[in-house]
Scaffold this motif. Structure first.
Motif, mmCIF file in Angstrom:
data_model
loop_
_atom_site.group_PDB
_atom_site.id
_atom_site.type_symbol
_atom_site.label_atom_id
_atom_site.label_comp_id
_atom_site.label_asym_id
_atom_site.label_seq_id
_atom_site.Cartn_x
_atom_site.Cartn_y
_atom_site.Cartn_z
ATOM 1 N N UNK A 150 0.833 -1.205 0.000
ATOM 2 C CA UNK A 150 0.000 0.000 0.000
ATOM 3 C C UNK A 150 0.866 1.254 0.000
ATOM 4 N N UNK A 151 1.937 1.229 0.780
ATOM 5 C CA UNK A 151 2.847 2.370 0.809
ATOM 6 C C UNK A 151 3.505 2.561 -0.556
ATOM 7 N N UNK A 152 3.970 1.472 -1.153
ATOM 8 C CA UNK A 152 4.651 1.569 -2.444
ATOM 9 C C UNK A 152 3.715 2.095 -3.525
ATOM 10 N N UNK A 153 2.455 1.671 -3.471
ATOM 11 C CA UNK A 153 1.492 2.151 -4.476
ATOM 12 C C UNK A 153 1.189 3.624 -4.309
ATOM 13 N N UNK A 154 1.323 4.132 -3.092
ATOM 14 C CA UNK A 154 1.009 5.532 -2.816
ATOM 15 C C UNK A 154 2.161 6.463 -3.155
ATOM 16 N N UNK A 155 3.340 5.894 -3.484
ATOM 17 C CA UNK A 155 4.546 6.696 -3.643
ATOM 18 C C UNK A 155 5.117 6.622 -5.055
ATOM 19 N N UNK A 156 5.811 7.693 -5.430
ATOM 20 C CA UNK A 156 6.655 7.623 -6.630
ATOM 21 C C UNK A 156 8.103 7.350 -6.230
ATOM 22 N N UNK A 157 8.447 7.590 -4.964
ATOM 23 C CA UNK A 157 9.784 7.290 -4.454
ATOM 24 C C UNK A 157 9.940 5.773 -4.336
ATOM 25 N N UNK A 158 11.071 5.204 -4.740
ATOM 26 C CA UNK A 158 11.289 3.768 -4.578
ATOM 27 C C UNK A 158 11.152 3.346 -3.111
ATOM 28 N N UNK A 159 10.506 2.215 -2.884
ATOM 29 C CA UNK A 159 10.280 1.696 -1.532
ATOM 30 C C UNK A 159 11.033 0.384 -1.351
ATOM 31 N N UNK A 160 11.728 0.284 -0.216
ATOM 32 C CA UNK A 160 12.450 -0.931 0.175
ATOM 33 C C UNK A 160 11.738 -1.531 1.378
ATOM 34 N N UNK A 161 11.409 -2.819 1.296
ATOM 35 C CA UNK A 161 10.680 -3.499 2.360
ATOM 36 C C UNK A 161 11.641 -4.061 3.401
ATOM 37 N N UNK A 162 11.213 -4.018 4.653
ATOM 38 C CA UNK A 162 12.055 -4.537 5.732
ATOM 39 C C UNK A 162 11.184 -5.067 6.868
ATOM 40 N N UNK A 163 11.672 -6.137 7.492
ATOM 41 C CA UNK A 163 10.995 -6.663 8.672
ATOM 42 C C UNK A 163 10.249 -7.951 8.420
ATOM 43 N N UNK A 164 10.725 -9.047 9.022
ATOM 44 C CA UNK A 164 9.975 -10.298 9.034
ATOM 45 C C UNK A 164 10.242 -11.271 7.912
ATOM 46 N N UNK A 165 11.078 -10.902 6.935
ATOM 47 C CA UNK A 165 11.334 -11.811 5.813
ATOM 48 C C UNK A 165 12.028 -13.071 6.328
ATOM 49 N N UNK A 166 11.388 -14.214 6.130
ATOM 50 C CA UNK A 166 11.908 -15.430 6.757
ATOM 51 C C UNK A 166 12.074 -16.609 5.811
#
Length: 240
Positions: free
Chosen positions: A184-200
């Motif tokens: 949802x954050x990435x769709x709301x932004x034109x700035x590139x988004x990097x995901x973090x937290x919980x990747x397992x």
């Protein structure tokens, strides 16, 4: 998507925390530079560093470890934690850091973020660490009333290189990333988004890759150290 292996620094060592709790730190390597070289040898294109002590102190604490990584790994590297004034930003960039991550000051001093982004194009990212959608600062010790998406949107015209979004409740918990909130954050932004937290797992990486939002990359830490994710397999997956 880019995979950013994480090296969190506490007392000069590479550690991982559980949900940002400094009292729940697991030491994975006494030599962070050696850990960085191991990641590079397996093919990573970036490194993600966090000065955990610095995040609480408000100034660099693990500088020696960071400098050792920069001098030995010779790989694009981003760093967050304790970077709260222009002098510190200039210092790190002069030492070869590719990108600084500004978190606490993104809430408390947005003018500094904008100034730094103008002065160092492409070298300033905003770190947004959220607990239940609200931004946390000072090493996640203080939760504000600031909405994570609202904060990210406020920097749309600032020229920052990336938004690094961390779901604190997922960080280090090995329970999967918060894909709906991240997408949802990435769709709301034109700035590139990097995901973090919980990747397992590789399954988590695939889910982020295929979430329908254009993510720049994903940060992974504990899963790489525990062996739940093989770095080479992960890099191959994210390139397809």
């Amino acid at each position: 998507m880019i995979l950013y292996p994480a090296i969190d620094l506490k007392d000069g060592k590479a550690v991982r925390l559980l949900r940002g709790d400094m009292d729940k730190a697991t030491v994975f390597n006494d030599d962070p530079a050696a850990q960085a070289l191991e990641f590079v040898a397996k093919g990573c294109e970036w490194l993600h560093l966090v000065d955990l002590n610095g995040a609480f102190a408000g100034q660099p604490v693990n500088a020696a470890a960071v400098e050792a990584i920069l001098s030995q790994a010779q790989t694009p590297t981003q760093l967050g934690g304790g970077i709260r004034d222009m002098a510190t930003i200039e210092m790190w960039i002069s030492k070869g850091l590719t990108r600084v991550i500004l978190g606490t000051v993104a809430v408390e001093n947005p003018d500094l973020v904008r100034e730094a982004a103008r002065e160092f194009p492409g070298k300033v990212a905003v770190g947004i660490d959220a607990r239940d959608g609200r931004v946390a600062t000072k090493g996640w010790a203080e939760v504000t009333d600031v909405d994570a998406v609202d904060l990210a949107k406020s920097y749309e015209d600032a020229g920052v290189a990336a938004i690094i979004y961390t779901d604190i409740n997922r960080d280090g918990a090995m329970m999967g990333p918060n894909i709906p909130a991240t997408a949802a954050l990435a769709r709301a932004m034109t700035i590139p988004v990097i995901a973090s937290g919980g990747v397992s797992s590789l399954k988590d990486l695939k889910a982020l890759r295929d979430c329908g939002a254009s993510l720049n990359g994903v940060i992974s830490g504990r899963a790489l150290y525990d062996g739940a994710i093989d770095l080479k397999d992960a890099l191959k997956l994210l390139k397809t």
